[in-house]
Design a protein around this motif. Sequence first.
Motif, PDB file in Angstrom:
ATOM      1  N   GLU A  86      -1.750   4.078   8.109  1.00  0.00           N
ATOM      2  CA  GLU A  86      -2.368   3.281   7.044  1.00  0.00           C
ATOM      3  C   GLU A  86      -3.703   2.703   7.508  1.00  0.00           C
ATOM      4  OE1 GLU A  86      -0.011   0.316   5.209  1.00  0.00           O
ATOM      5  OE2 GLU A  86       1.415   1.734   4.355  1.00  0.00           O
ATOM      6  N   ARG A  87      -3.756   2.292   8.769  1.00  0.00           N
ATOM      7  CA  ARG A  87      -5.013   1.737   9.280  1.00  0.00           C
ATOM      8  C   ARG A  87      -6.074   2.837   9.363  1.00  0.00           C
ATOM      9  NH1 ARG A  87      -5.714  -2.865  13.856  1.00  0.00           N
ATOM     10  NH2 ARG A  87      -4.054  -3.719  12.553  1.00  0.00           N
ATOM     11  N   ALA A  88      -5.667   4.039   9.751  1.00  0.00           N
ATOM     12  CA  ALA A  88      -6.611   5.155   9.776  1.00  0.00           C
ATOM     13  C   ALA A  88      -7.074   5.503   8.363  1.00  0.00           C
ATOM     14  CB  ALA A  88      -5.982   6.367  10.449  1.00  0.00           C
ATOM     15  N   SER A  89      -6.159   5.418   7.396  1.00  0.00           N
ATOM     16  CA  SER A  89      -6.522   5.675   6.000  1.00  0.00           C
ATOM     17  C   SER A  89      -7.511   4.627   5.504  1.00  0.00           C
ATOM     18  CB  SER A  89      -5.266   5.671   5.121  1.00  0.00           C
ATOM     19  OG  SER A  89      -4.382   6.704   5.486  1.00  0.00           O
ATOM     20  N   LEU A  90      -7.311   3.390   5.933  1.00  0.00           N
ATOM     21  CA  LEU A  90      -8.237   2.315   5.590  1.00  0.00           C
ATOM     22  C   LEU A  90      -9.629   2.627   6.140  1.00  0.00           C
ATOM     23  CD1 LEU A  90      -7.498  -1.468   5.897  1.00  0.00           C
ATOM     24  CD2 LEU A  90      -9.613  -0.539   6.799  1.00  0.00           C
ATOM     25  N   LEU A  91      -9.688   3.045   7.401  1.00  0.00           N
ATOM     26  CA  LEU A  91     -10.969   3.397   8.009  1.00  0.00           C
ATOM     27  C   LEU A  91     -11.602   4.586   7.297  1.00  0.00           C
ATOM     28  CD1 LEU A  91     -10.088   3.020  11.791  1.00  0.00           C
ATOM     29  CD2 LEU A  91     -11.666   1.585  10.483  1.00  0.00           C
ATOM     30  N   GLN A  92     -10.776   5.501   6.823  1.00  0.00           N
ATOM     31  CA  GLN A  92     -11.270   6.655   6.073  1.00  0.00           C
ATOM     32  C   GLN A  92     -12.058   6.190   4.852  1.00  0.00           C
ATOM     33  OE1 GLN A  92      -8.710  10.266   4.902  1.00  0.00           O
ATOM     34  NE2 GLN A  92      -8.662   8.984   3.074  1.00  0.00           N
ATOM     35  N   TRP A  93     -11.514   5.196   4.136  1.00  0.00           N
ATOM     36  CA  TRP A  93     -12.198   4.679   2.954  1.00  0.00           C
ATOM     37  C   TRP A  93     -13.454   3.899   3.331  1.00  0.00           C
ATOM     38  CZ3 TRP A  93     -11.796   6.596  -1.572  1.00  0.00           C
ATOM     39  CH2 TRP A  93     -10.604   7.169  -1.996  1.00  0.00           C
ATOM     40  N   GLN A  94     -13.422   3.225   4.459  1.00  0.00           N
ATOM     41  CA  GLN A  94     -14.619   2.495   4.877  1.00  0.00           C
ATOM     42  C   GLN A  94     -15.736   3.455   5.300  1.00  0.00           C
ATOM     43  OE1 GLN A  94     -12.918  -0.352   7.760  1.00  0.00           O
ATOM     44  NE2 GLN A  94     -13.346  -1.955   6.250  1.00  0.00           N
ATOM     45  N   GLU A 152      -0.186   0.080  -3.343  1.00  0.00           N
ATOM     46  CA  GLU A 152       0.109  -1.103  -4.149  1.00  0.00           C
ATOM     47  C   GLU A 152      -0.350  -2.399  -3.513  1.00  0.00           C
ATOM     48  OE1 GLU A 152       1.097  -0.581  -7.205  1.00  0.00           O
ATOM     49  OE2 GLU A 152       1.027   1.530  -6.640  1.00  0.00           O
ATOM     50  N   ASN A 153      -0.934  -2.330  -2.331  1.00  0.00           N
ATOM     51  CA  ASN A 153      -1.326  -3.551  -1.633  1.00  0.00           C
ATOM     52  C   ASN A 153      -2.835  -3.603  -1.393  1.00  0.00           C
ATOM     53  OD1 ASN A 153       1.396  -4.522  -1.253  1.00  0.00           O
ATOM     54  ND2 ASN A 153       1.633  -2.948   0.313  1.00  0.00           N
ATOM     55  N   LEU A 154      -3.413  -4.755  -1.636  1.00  0.00           N
ATOM     56  CA  LEU A 154      -4.827  -4.991  -1.371  1.00  0.00           C
ATOM     57  C   LEU A 154      -5.095  -4.892   0.125  1.00  0.00           C
ATOM     58  CD1 LEU A 154      -7.588  -6.153  -2.596  1.00  0.00           C
ATOM     59  CD2 LEU A 154      -6.758  -8.364  -1.740  1.00  0.00           C
ATOM     60  N   SER A 155      -6.227  -4.306   0.474  1.00  0.00           N
ATOM     61  CA  SER A 155      -6.632  -4.232   1.877  1.00  0.00           C
ATOM     62  C   SER A 155      -8.152  -4.389   1.949  1.00  0.00           C
ATOM     63  CB  SER A 155      -6.222  -2.896   2.505  1.00  0.00           C
ATOM     64  OG  SER A 155      -7.052  -1.847   2.022  1.00  0.00           O
ATOM     65  N   ILE A 156      -8.666  -4.441   3.156  1.00  0.00           N
ATOM     66  CA  ILE A 156     -10.115  -4.551   3.287  1.00  0.00           C
ATOM     67  C   ILE A 156     -10.825  -3.259   2.879  1.00  0.00           C
ATOM     68  CG2 ILE A 156     -10.178  -6.431   4.970  1.00  0.00           C
ATOM     69  CD1 ILE A 156     -10.547  -4.324   7.170  1.00  0.00           C
ATOM     70  N   ALA A 157     -10.079  -2.174   2.694  1.00  0.00           N
ATOM     71  CA  ALA A 157     -10.687  -0.964   2.118  1.00  0.00           C
ATOM     72  C   ALA A 157     -11.180  -1.279   0.707  1.00  0.00           C
ATOM     73  CB  ALA A 157      -9.678   0.181   2.090  1.00  0.00           C
ATOM     74  N   ASP A 158     -10.375  -2.036  -0.042  1.00  0.00           N
ATOM     75  CA  ASP A 158     -10.762  -2.427  -1.399  1.00  0.00           C
ATOM     76  C   ASP A 158     -11.980  -3.340  -1.379  1.00  0.00           C
ATOM     77  OD1 ASP A 158      -8.427  -1.304  -3.080  1.00  0.00           O
ATOM     78  OD2 ASP A 158      -7.415  -2.430  -1.495  1.00  0.00           O
ATOM     79  N   ILE A 159     -11.995  -4.277  -0.452  1.00  0.00           N
ATOM     80  CA  ILE A 159     -13.127  -5.202  -0.362  1.00  0.00           C
ATOM     81  C   ILE A 159     -14.400  -4.437  -0.018  1.00  0.00           C
ATOM     82  CG2 ILE A 159     -14.079  -7.145   0.931  1.00  0.00           C
ATOM     83  CD1 ILE A 159     -11.212  -8.222   1.150  1.00  0.00           C
ATOM     84  N   SER A 160     -14.299  -3.478   0.896  1.00  0.00           N
ATOM     85  CA  SER A 160     -15.461  -2.678   1.279  1.00  0.00           C
ATOM     86  C   SER A 160     -16.072  -1.976   0.072  1.00  0.00           C
ATOM     87  CB  SER A 160     -15.071  -1.631   2.327  1.00  0.00           C
ATOM     88  OG  SER A 160     -14.753  -2.231   3.559  1.00  0.00           O
ATOM     89  N   LEU A 161     -15.221  -1.381  -0.755  1.00  0.00           N
ATOM     90  CA  LEU A 161     -15.726  -0.598  -1.881  1.00  0.00           C
ATOM     91  C   LEU A 161     -15.971  -1.419  -3.141  1.00  0.00           C
ATOM     92  CD1 LEU A 161     -13.797   2.537  -0.916  1.00  0.00           C
ATOM     93  CD2 LEU A 161     -16.148   2.616  -1.752  1.00  0.00           C
ATOM     94  N   TYR A 162     -15.284  -2.533  -3.249  1.00  0.00           N
ATOM     95  CA  TYR A 162     -15.504  -3.396  -4.415  1.00  0.00           C
ATOM     96  C   TYR A 162     -16.926  -3.938  -4.451  1.00  0.00           C
ATOM     97  CZ  TYR A 162     -15.227  -7.494  -7.447  1.00  0.00           C
ATOM     98  OH  TYR A 162     -15.465  -8.427  -8.421  1.00  0.00           O
TER      99      TYR A 162
END
Length: 206
Positions: A86-94, A152-162
């Motif tokens: 999940e953390r790698a997926s988050l970095l993928q979005w960033q 279903e959970n907010l993460s900093i990936a959302d903040i990065s793209l928002y």
Amino acid sequence: MKIYADIKSGNCYKIALLCSLLKIPHQWIAIDILKGETSTAEFLQKNPNGKIPLLETDDGRFLSESNAILNYLANGSALLPDDVFERASLLQWQFFEQYSHEPFIAVARYINVYLGLPESRAKEYEALQTGGHNALKVMETQLEKGDFLLGENLSIADISLYAYTHVAHEGGFDLSAYPAILAWIKRINSLPDYVSMNDFPSDGAT
């Protein structure tokens, strides 16, 4: 902790939003890029790359690059998952945000909002529209699967793209064709302790 930034910048706003959501105390120090305040000798001692946002920790260390700062500040919170994949997926979005989204949407907004869409950059502005919409289509596809980018959970990936997506219209991007993105924006706008670009204090401690 000090944050050197310009609230009108999406990259800087990411940090302001995260600090508000996590109630992180800090001093916000407004920096004006157009006045050359990131090019002074004093600022370059803090960040030789001459860019904001810039974080100064309590012990005097400096950290630049908005997504690196998000990862640092979100450590230990629910916005940064513990699971390795999940953390790698988050970095993928960033990385997606920095390479496939920001270069189009943020630059088009900069040309329009900061520079007033000068004739000399009109062709560049138009050329950026295709890449921006390609990025928005990728986001739309993902957000049709869940409330947030990781499910279903907010993460900093959302903040990065928002940060730049919610003001994409200022770069000429019509979001009406992206209902999943609009619903996602509304969910983030409704979060407890949400702060917008307009109501965040331009300077001072928070």
